[in-house]
Design an enzyme around this catalytic site. Sequence first.
Site, PDB file in Angstrom:
ATOM      1  N   LYS A 196       0.755  -1.358   0.144  1.00  0.00           N
ATOM      2  CA  LYS A 196      -0.170  -0.034  -0.084  1.00  0.00           C
ATOM      3  C   LYS A 196       0.836   1.160  -0.149  1.00  0.00           C
ATOM      4  O   LYS A 196       0.309   2.445  -0.452  1.00  0.00           O
ATOM      5  CB  LYS A 196      -0.890   0.081   1.274  1.00  0.00           C
ATOM      6  CG  LYS A 196      -2.087  -1.048   0.892  1.00  0.00           C
ATOM      7  CD  LYS A 196      -3.309  -0.631   1.889  1.00  0.00           C
ATOM      8  CE  LYS A 196      -4.513  -1.648   1.800  1.00  0.00           C
ATOM      9  NZ  LYS A 196      -4.174  -2.933   2.233  1.00  0.00           N
ATOM     10  N   GLU A 226      -9.464   7.120   4.274  1.00  0.00           N
ATOM     11  CA  GLU A 226     -10.155   6.339   5.218  1.00  0.00           C
ATOM     12  C   GLU A 226      -9.666   4.798   5.392  1.00  0.00           C
ATOM     13  O   GLU A 226      -8.752   4.610   4.512  1.00  0.00           O
ATOM     14  CB  GLU A 226     -11.672   6.202   4.737  1.00  0.00           C
ATOM     15  CG  GLU A 226     -11.913   5.291   3.568  1.00  0.00           C
ATOM     16  CD  GLU A 226     -11.314   5.264   2.391  1.00  0.00           C
ATOM     17  OE1 GLU A 226     -10.925   4.051   2.534  1.00  0.00           O
ATOM     18  OE2 GLU A 226     -11.092   5.830   1.602  1.00  0.00           O
ATOM     19  N   SER A 275       1.640  -9.790  -1.004  1.00  0.00           N
ATOM     20  CA  SER A 275       1.335  -8.576  -0.890  1.00  0.00           C
ATOM     21  C   SER A 275       1.761  -7.765   0.737  1.00  0.00           C
ATOM     22  O   SER A 275       1.778  -6.561   0.583  1.00  0.00           O
ATOM     23  CB  SER A 275      -0.336  -8.298  -0.923  1.00  0.00           C
ATOM     24  OG  SER A 275      -1.078  -9.065  -0.205  1.00  0.00           O
TER      25      SER A 275
HETATM   26  C1  LIG Z   1      -4.968  -3.972   1.588  1.00  0.00           C
HETATM   27  C2  LIG Z   1      -4.370  -5.378   1.611  1.00  0.00           C
HETATM   28  C3  LIG Z   1      -4.667  -5.954   0.574  1.00  0.00           C
HETATM   29  C4  LIG Z   1      -5.961  -5.676  -0.380  1.00  0.00           C
HETATM   30  O1  LIG Z   1      -5.915  -4.516  -1.190  1.00  0.00           O
HETATM   31  P1  LIG Z   1      -5.859  -4.705  -2.768  1.00  0.00           P
HETATM   32  O2  LIG Z   1      -6.095  -3.275  -3.136  1.00  0.00           O
HETATM   33  O3  LIG Z   1      -6.692  -5.758  -3.341  1.00  0.00           O
HETATM   34  O4  LIG Z   1      -4.365  -5.165  -3.062  1.00  0.00           O
HETATM   35  C5  LIG Z   1      -3.967  -7.272   0.084  1.00  0.00           C
HETATM   36  N1  LIG Z   1      -2.941  -7.489   0.862  1.00  0.00           N
HETATM   37  C6  LIG Z   1      -2.372  -6.991   1.919  1.00  0.00           C
HETATM   38  C7  LIG Z   1      -1.649  -7.138   2.728  1.00  0.00           C
HETATM   39  C8  LIG Z   1      -3.176  -5.713   2.212  1.00  0.00           C
HETATM   40  O5  LIG Z   1      -2.558  -4.658   3.307  1.00  0.00           O
END
Ligand SMILES: *Cc1c(COP(=O)(O)O)cnc(C)c1O
Length: 394
Positions: A92, A114, A381
Amino acid sequence: MTAVLPDKHGFFGTFGGQFVPETLMAALDEFERAYKQLKRDRAFRDELHDILGEFVGRPTPLTEARRFASLANGAFRLFLKREDLNHTGAHKINNAIGQALIAKRMGKQRVIAETGAGQHGVATATACALLGLQCVVYMGEVDMARQELNVFRMRLLGAEVVPVTSGSRTLKDAINEAIRDWVTNVRTTHYIIGSVLGPHPYPMIVRDFQSVIGREALAQLKKKTGALPDVAIACVGGGSNAIGLFYEMLPHPSIRMIGVEAGGRGAQLGEHAARFSGGALGVLHGTRSMVLQDEFGQIAETHSISAGLDYPSIGPEHAYLQEIGRVEYHDCSDDLALEAFHKLSESEGIIPALESSHALGWLLRNGQTIARDAVVVVNLSGRGDKDVPQVAAL
Ligand SMILES: *Cc1c(COP(=O)(O)O)cnc(C)c1O
């Protein structure tokens, strides 16, 4: 397929657009113009590149996961794109930094955001601290109680966290409050949206900032394997980490791409966040996409073990990629994600975020269908430290 999307009205096919109050149209327009100009601005690009390198920690590594691949019954080679190693622990920050830099260049000293689980709030508060911007984060009261540590983190970073007490006191109510604030303070304030959601130009800009993931992964895979990957897999909440991995791969028809949604506890409405198997066309928070809703068009409650995947709509570009059949979308249940969470921890020494565990869970269950010697890349992610208390309590 290589056509440049979205079109000038912000549509990906029939999905996307700008479904917002008239008062916000000028701000969206200003944001788009600033972005288009800064994208070609050498000094802006250098500044972004330096921050990503020296503050965020990019490029993130690409790690081969041999032991997990064999647990998934695979004869394939598995690589993890390590977004978990970014500063603040997930992808993010790539977008938060990019948008905060644009805000600063637009002369907006105040940023609002938010947050549901608090991850996007922490990334935004971090970017604002770095760049000296005022930061206000709206968060539902219920979410604040559930995510105390992230509330404390945001406050440590100098952000003001505003409790939202309306409606169900969760993410969608916080989004409504943020929009209300933006309408009132649009001249001084930029609203940082955290995924490929919301009205145009957000889905395009967030995608572009996250596409660094796939760009790096392709170069790293080329170095390690000499070729393109055969399969790319990512979890899909709003869809920013997934489109970040996929975007640069879209022009290569040999790459099979798989987005994994939250299958939750079951197929009944309210028990999951699988928009493609349970949703229908609708408009939510400024964009037209696939939305989980009841027979009267009321937005449905959703459930997922992972807060980051727990949202009733999906980024419009994903809706388009699903419709044209370029990307496949599947679900992974809470239980399977949890199994993958444990298995990756034990077999590779990496504790994944519960969100990322959905991508791993799909692979765990379907690994045997993937060709021998195929090269598979999974977007890790985020890291799972934030989820340890929740998993421990289960
Ligand atoms: C917020 C988040 C997601 C989901 O958000 P996307 O916009 O679909 O990527 C996925 N993995 C992690 C670690 C997150 O913090």
